[in-house]
Enzyme design. Structure first.
Site, short mmCIF file in Angstrom:
data_model
loop_
_atom_site.label_atom_id
_atom_site.label_comp_id
_atom_site.label_asym_id
_atom_site.label_seq_id
_atom_site.Cartn_x
_atom_site.Cartn_y
_atom_site.Cartn_z
N SER A 1 1.06 -1.22 0.19
CA SER A 1 0.12 -0.01 -0.56
C SER A 1 1.08 1.26 0.41
O SER A 1 2.27 1.06 0.53
CB SER A 1 -1.03 0.06 1.15
OG SER A 1 -0.02 0.13 2.18
N GLY B 1 2.12 2.94 -2.10
CA GLY B 1 2.70 3.17 -3.16
C GLY B 1 4.07 2.01 -3.07
O GLY B 1 5.17 2.29 -3.70
N GLU C 1 -11.90 3.58 -4.42
CA GLU C 1 -10.58 4.13 -5.17
C GLU C 1 -11.09 4.62 -6.59
O GLU C 1 -11.06 3.20 -7.70
CB GLU C 1 -9.34 4.36 -5.05
CG GLU C 1 -8.68 4.44 -3.41
CD GLU C 1 -7.15 3.78 -3.28
OE1 GLU C 1 -6.34 4.13 -4.30
OE2 GLU C 1 -7.35 4.03 -2.51
N GLU D 1 -9.13 0.79 -7.03
CA GLU D 1 -9.06 0.21 -5.65
C GLU D 1 -10.44 -0.04 -4.29
O GLU D 1 -10.55 0.85 -4.27
CB GLU D 1 -7.92 -0.38 -5.10
CG GLU D 1 -7.44 0.38 -4.37
CD GLU D 1 -5.38 0.38 -3.83
OE1 GLU D 1 -5.27 -0.91 -4.07
OE2 GLU D 1 -4.74 0.75 -3.44
N ASP E 1 -7.26 7.24 3.94
CA ASP E 1 -6.53 8.54 4.03
C ASP E 1 -7.03 9.75 3.40
O ASP E 1 -7.06 10.89 3.90
CB ASP E 1 -5.07 8.33 3.57
CG ASP E 1 -4.30 7.87 2.33
OD1 ASP E 1 -4.48 8.18 1.46
OD2 ASP E 1 -3.29 7.40 2.67
N THR E 2 -7.22 9.51 2.37
CA THR E 2 -7.15 10.70 1.08
C THR E 2 -8.70 12.04 2.01
O THR E 2 -9.53 12.96 2.18
CB THR E 2 -8.00 10.54 0.23
OG1 THR E 2 -8.89 9.54 0.09
CG2 THR E 2 -6.73 9.67 -0.21
N ARG F 1 4.17 10.51 7.15
CA ARG F 1 3.44 11.18 8.04
C ARG F 1 3.07 12.20 8.69
O ARG F 1 2.75 10.46 10.12
CB ARG F 1 1.76 10.96 7.08
CG ARG F 1 0.92 11.97 6.63
CD ARG F 1 -0.38 11.48 6.12
NE ARG F 1 -0.71 10.29 6.08
CZ ARG F 1 -1.32 9.26 5.54
NH1 ARG F 1 -1.00 9.30 4.50
NH2 ARG F 1 -1.90 8.78 5.77
P1 AMP Z 1 -3.17 2.19 -5.18
O1 AMP Z 1 -1.47 2.16 -4.42
O2 AMP Z 1 -3.39 1.08 -6.06
O3 AMP Z 1 -4.01 2.98 -5.10
O4 AMP Z 1 -2.17 3.11 -6.68
C1 AMP Z 1 -1.60 4.38 -5.61
C2 AMP Z 1 -1.66 5.70 -7.20
O5 AMP Z 1 -1.23 4.82 -8.38
C3 AMP Z 1 -2.55 5.33 -7.74
O6 AMP Z 1 -3.79 6.88 -6.86
C4 AMP Z 1 -2.52 6.84 -8.15
O7 AMP Z 1 -2.01 7.77 -8.74
C5 AMP Z 1 -1.45 6.28 -9.60
N1 AMP Z 1 -2.17 4.51 -10.12
C6 AMP Z 1 -2.33 3.24 -9.59
N2 AMP Z 1 -2.43 1.86 -10.61
C7 AMP Z 1 -2.36 3.12 -11.31
C8 AMP Z 1 -3.15 2.96 -12.84
N3 AMP Z 1 -3.22 1.65 -13.58
N4 AMP Z 1 -2.89 3.97 -13.98
C9 AMP Z 1 -2.33 4.94 -13.29
N5 AMP Z 1 -2.45 5.32 -12.54
C10 AMP Z 1 -1.95 4.49 -11.76
#
Ligand code: AMP
Length: 390
Positions: free
Chosen positions: A158, A160, A265, A277, A284-285, A361
């Protein structure tokens, strides 16, 4: 009936995870007289500082998790993070414990594969194209099938961690390396997702309670490296996009079931909504709801968990949040928030995290304005004015 904390008839809620989001739910529960027990992997976690009791365990260790739950015998088990021994929660649920929203929902959303297959293959919701891979060879094959650019993520991660974008062939090996080092469960399975060239992304907070399913005003947000920087509410959307987003959120949360708040999301391109997802807990947002509504996402979660009604929510007006993310090393961080709080319709939360090691954070700036832009300008100014001493 809500029993009184610290009496034999107490209503007891055990939190698996006691970060800044859990801490706010602890506060909401305590306002209703509930006995709160915080569990996390390190002492003095933000929620532990407020809960009636706390336990430090590795929540991925099923035996440890069971020991603490059998000791405390909570009325409700509220997961706040993904990294929990969810098979143990499933067993405990069978034995009569109440897991929020359900143990299966916690299990499915712990892993990107479970939730993606449910959303895309079972429910037919629109998602990015995707393929899972276990080994380097399978990964290279998946990248070839999905095409460039694509996003690579460990299936258990999670914020990133372990995530990167493959823009050209030169990035393929590096993205694999990052994914194998950044996942929660160490090296292993990844998802390769087609890059969605979205116009904007939202969190559709959705509450399932005895009052039915409620959709909050959509929250827009800005992410850097998978980590949220600013969020705002409401995100301006076309009627069609808003309806599609609610349809997605309604479908996935109904499939997960139970009662509580969910952060869904969603990517938006034109009028089209694409599921990304979902987490079955405050998001958090969604911290922006601490200033934008009479009941924050944390209050709403508490009400839904306890089986209380949720009448229509008072939305106070356009609002924004900005995370206070600090880099450095210190075990004694202090903040000067005087000038940040000087403007009207603003607030700050400091999470009480004692250890800073790298990038973390530590708080959030909150503001309302006449429109979202003004609220965002305010939180940006506030963040500039917060002085952090390490
Ligand atoms: P996640 O952990 O899957 O929520 O990904 C974190 C962030 O990465 C998301 O909020 C998007 O900004 C970006 N992101 C994730 N997956 C994609 C995707 N398939 N295409 C473009 N941006 C993505």
């Amino acid at each position: 009936m809500i029993g009184t904390a610290l009496t034999p008839g107490a209503t007891k809620v055990l939190f698996c995870g006691a970060g800044e989001l859990g801490r706010e739910v602890v506060i909401a529960m305590q306002r209703l007289g509930v006995e709160t027990i915080a569990v996390d992997r390190y002492p003095n976690a933000p929620g532990m500082q407020l809960a009636h009791r706390s336990h430090v365990i590795n929540m991925l260790d099923g035996a440890e998790l069971r020991r603490v739950i059998e000791l405390e015998k909570p009325d409700f088990i509220v997961p706040e993070v993904e990294a929990i021994a969810t098979p143990t929660l499933i067993e405990l649920e069978k034995e009569g414990y109440k897991v929020i929203p359900t143990a299966t929902a916690a299990w499915l959303t712990m892993n990107r594969e479970g939730i993606r297959r449910l959303a895309a293959e079972k429910l037919g919701l629109p998602t990015s194209p995707y393929q899972f891979a276990e080994t380097y060879e399978e990964y290279v094959e998946a990248v070839k099938n999905i095409g460039l650019p694509c996003v690579v993520k460990p299936i258990m991660s999670s914020s990133g961690h372990g995530q990167s974008t493959v823009k050209t062939e030169a990035d393929i090996d590096e993205a694999w390396r990052i994914s194998q080092e950044g996942g929660r469960a160490g090296a292993g399975r990844v998802i390769v997702e087609g890059f969605v060239d979205f116009d904007y992304e939202i969190t559709q907070l959705t509450v399932r309670s005895i009052s039915g399913t409620i959709f909050l005003e959509p929250i827009g947000h800005h992410q850097v490296n998978g980590d949220y920087q600013e969020s705002w509410q409401p995100q301006e959307m076309s009627l069609k996009a808003k309806q599609e987003a609610r349809h997605i959120a309604g479908t996935i949360t109904a499939a997960l079931g139970g009662q509580g708040i969910f952060g869904v999301e969603i990517f938006i391109k034109g009028d089209k909504a694409i599921f990304s997802e979902v987490s079955p807990r405050p998001h958090d947002t969604g911290m922006v709801t601490m200033i934008s509504q009479n009941l924050s996402e944390f209050d709403l979660h508490a009400r839904a968990v306890l089986g209380l009604p949720i009448p229509p929510i008072d939305f106070y007006g356009p609002s924004a949040s900005k995370a206070i993310v600090v880099d450095g090393n210190s075990s004694s961080v202090s903040f000067d928030i005087k000038s940040a709080l000087a403007e009207p319709q603003t607030d700050v939360r400091l999470f009480g995290k004692g250890e800073l090691c790298g990038h973390r954070r530590l708080g959030v700036c909150l503001a309302r304005g006449k429109d979202v832009n003004e609220a965002l300008d305010k939180v940006m100014r506030m963040r500039e004015k917060v002085k952090v001493e390490l």
